[in-house]
Motif scaffolding. Sequence first.
Motif, short mmCIF file in Angstrom:
data_model
loop_
_atom_site.label_atom_id
_atom_site.label_comp_id
_atom_site.label_asym_id
_atom_site.label_seq_id
_atom_site.Cartn_x
_atom_site.Cartn_y
_atom_site.Cartn_z
N ILE A 8 48.01 43.89 48.44
CA ILE A 8 47.27 44.88 47.66
C ILE A 8 47.10 46.09 48.58
O ILE A 8 46.61 45.95 49.70
CB ILE A 8 45.88 44.35 47.23
N TYR A 50 51.72 44.75 39.52
CA TYR A 50 50.46 45.48 39.34
C TYR A 50 50.00 46.22 40.61
O TYR A 50 49.30 47.22 40.53
CB TYR A 50 49.40 44.47 38.90
N TYR A 51 50.38 45.72 41.78
CA TYR A 51 49.84 46.30 43.00
C TYR A 51 50.42 47.67 43.33
O TYR A 51 49.84 48.43 44.11
CB TYR A 51 50.06 45.37 44.21
N TRP A 63 52.14 40.92 35.17
CA TRP A 63 50.79 41.33 34.76
C TRP A 63 50.62 41.13 33.24
O TRP A 63 51.61 41.23 32.50
CB TRP A 63 50.61 42.81 35.13
N HIS A 89 50.32 36.33 36.27
CA HIS A 89 49.17 36.82 37.04
C HIS A 89 47.83 36.34 36.46
O HIS A 89 46.92 35.97 37.20
CB HIS A 89 49.23 38.36 37.08
N TRP A 90 47.69 36.39 35.15
CA TRP A 90 46.46 35.94 34.46
C TRP A 90 46.84 35.30 33.13
O TRP A 90 47.77 35.78 32.48
CB TRP A 90 45.53 37.13 34.15
N ASN A 141 45.14 32.33 38.46
CA ASN A 141 43.87 32.53 37.75
C ASN A 141 43.74 31.65 36.50
O ASN A 141 43.11 32.03 35.52
CB ASN A 141 43.70 34.01 37.38
N ASN A 189 36.22 38.50 43.26
CA ASN A 189 37.30 39.26 42.61
C ASN A 189 36.84 39.78 41.25
O ASN A 189 37.31 39.34 40.21
CB ASN A 189 38.56 38.41 42.47
N VAL A 225 36.60 43.20 40.91
CA VAL A 225 37.20 44.52 40.92
C VAL A 225 36.25 45.70 40.66
O VAL A 225 36.62 46.65 39.98
CB VAL A 225 38.38 44.60 39.92
N TYR A 243 35.31 47.53 42.99
CA TYR A 243 35.58 48.39 44.14
C TYR A 243 36.96 49.01 44.04
O TYR A 243 37.93 48.39 44.38
CB TYR A 243 35.51 47.56 45.42
N PHE A 262 40.67 50.24 43.32
CA PHE A 262 41.84 49.67 42.70
C PHE A 262 42.07 50.28 41.33
O PHE A 262 42.76 49.73 40.49
CB PHE A 262 41.74 48.15 42.61
#
Length: 339
Positions: free
Chosen positions: A29, A58-59, A90, A119-120, A178, A307, A309, A311, A313
């Motif tokens: 990341i 996604y990163y 993603w 990813h999710w 996840n 996690n 998010v 913060y 990103f």
Amino acid sequence: MTEQLDSATSVKLQLSNGKTIPALGLGTIPPDDNPGSVKDQVITAIKEGYRHLDTAWYYGSEKYIGEALKELFDEGVVKREDLFITTKVWPSFWHNPEKSLNTSLKDLGLDYVDLFLQHWPITLHGDENGQPATPKKDDGSLIYDDDPANGTKYIETYHKMEDILDKTDKVKSIGISNYSIKKLEQFLPEVRKYKPVVNQIELHPQLPQQDLVDYCESRGIVIVAYSPVGGPGAPVLEIPLINELAKKYMVTPNEIAEAYHILNNRGVLSRSANLSRIKTITRLPKLSKEELKALYQVGVDNPKRYNCVPYGFGIGFRWWTGDLYSTDIGVMKPHFETV
Ligand SMILES: NC(=O)C1=CN([C@@H]2O[C@H](COP(=O)(O)OP(=O)(O)OC[C@H]3O[C@@H](n4cnc5c(N)ncnc54)[C@H](O)[C@@H]3O)[C@@H](O)[C@H]2O)C=CC1
Ligand SMILES: O=C1O[C@H](CO)[C@@H](O)[C@@H]1O
């Protein structure tokens, strides 16, 4: 504690499909203020002995990783076959994981990845290019293509990933990230041919999720832990026991946080924009069973999940908490605590 310590970079874990994964991976990341610095992070890590890189469409860091790999391959520092590289699809690309994968491969400058993860376990409303990655209504809530709590469309993504594994040479293994027990119970009976080899989840001494770990391990799914120090600010490293053990074994607190997973046969992904730190987080102290248990107990007594998010990103939502909309995608709900 003067004996020579093992190197975390040389430990490998067995996957259910017969392949192996290096236990310590470098997370990629990118820092918000300097995404291009990921190139130097990768070069530093590989020269230090890391053989496992974790990234995702996604990163937005894959092109910098590609630049680093090209340089490393051209200079003969490492060969492609000696690396283990993971990327992820993603949720806004849920309808076309192969297109997401092709974009990742192009940016990485690779013909294949070793592991391709979902990813999710949700579906976000993205266009044919997966854009926007986080589609939102005017009120800020996310736009899904299916009910994130009980819908089953996310399983279609995995079926397409199985097809990619079956019909192309672009991936060596596939897995998930996840996934909660609730999602796994819905999903595993629907797997057609290739069981996921890995479930990548947030895990550290403040977030034991032992029920999920046991569930996966009893089904041959290797756990790979992300955010081992809790992400930016490294809040997990404030745990007094981690610092006591670091002093006892004469290693960095980060190395205690990594050993917590590796000695429990789990993978772990560490990240730092600080190049000298990347070099000082590769030793593997031999913590005792009692010490591992004491670390685990920290989170049993006071679980925290980081996690969420808030913060940077580029996004500021907590999509699994129900804060913004009343849904539960089943990720870590019982122990959830916003930090
Ligand atoms: N599958 C998923 O949904 C997710 C996967 N990941 C993957 O896992 C990797 C690792 O997770 P992160 O949350 O990035 O990792 P992490 O828990 O290692 O935190 C990294 C952050 O902590 C800082 N840090 C590390 N050691 C420190 C120290 N001693 N003092 C002060 N600050 C320190 C770093 O500079 C960086 O900002 C990611 O880079 C990504 O590849 C991460 C989050 C979610
Ligand atoms: O992999 C991921 O990274 C971001 C930021 O931590 C998170 O939302 C996603 O799962």
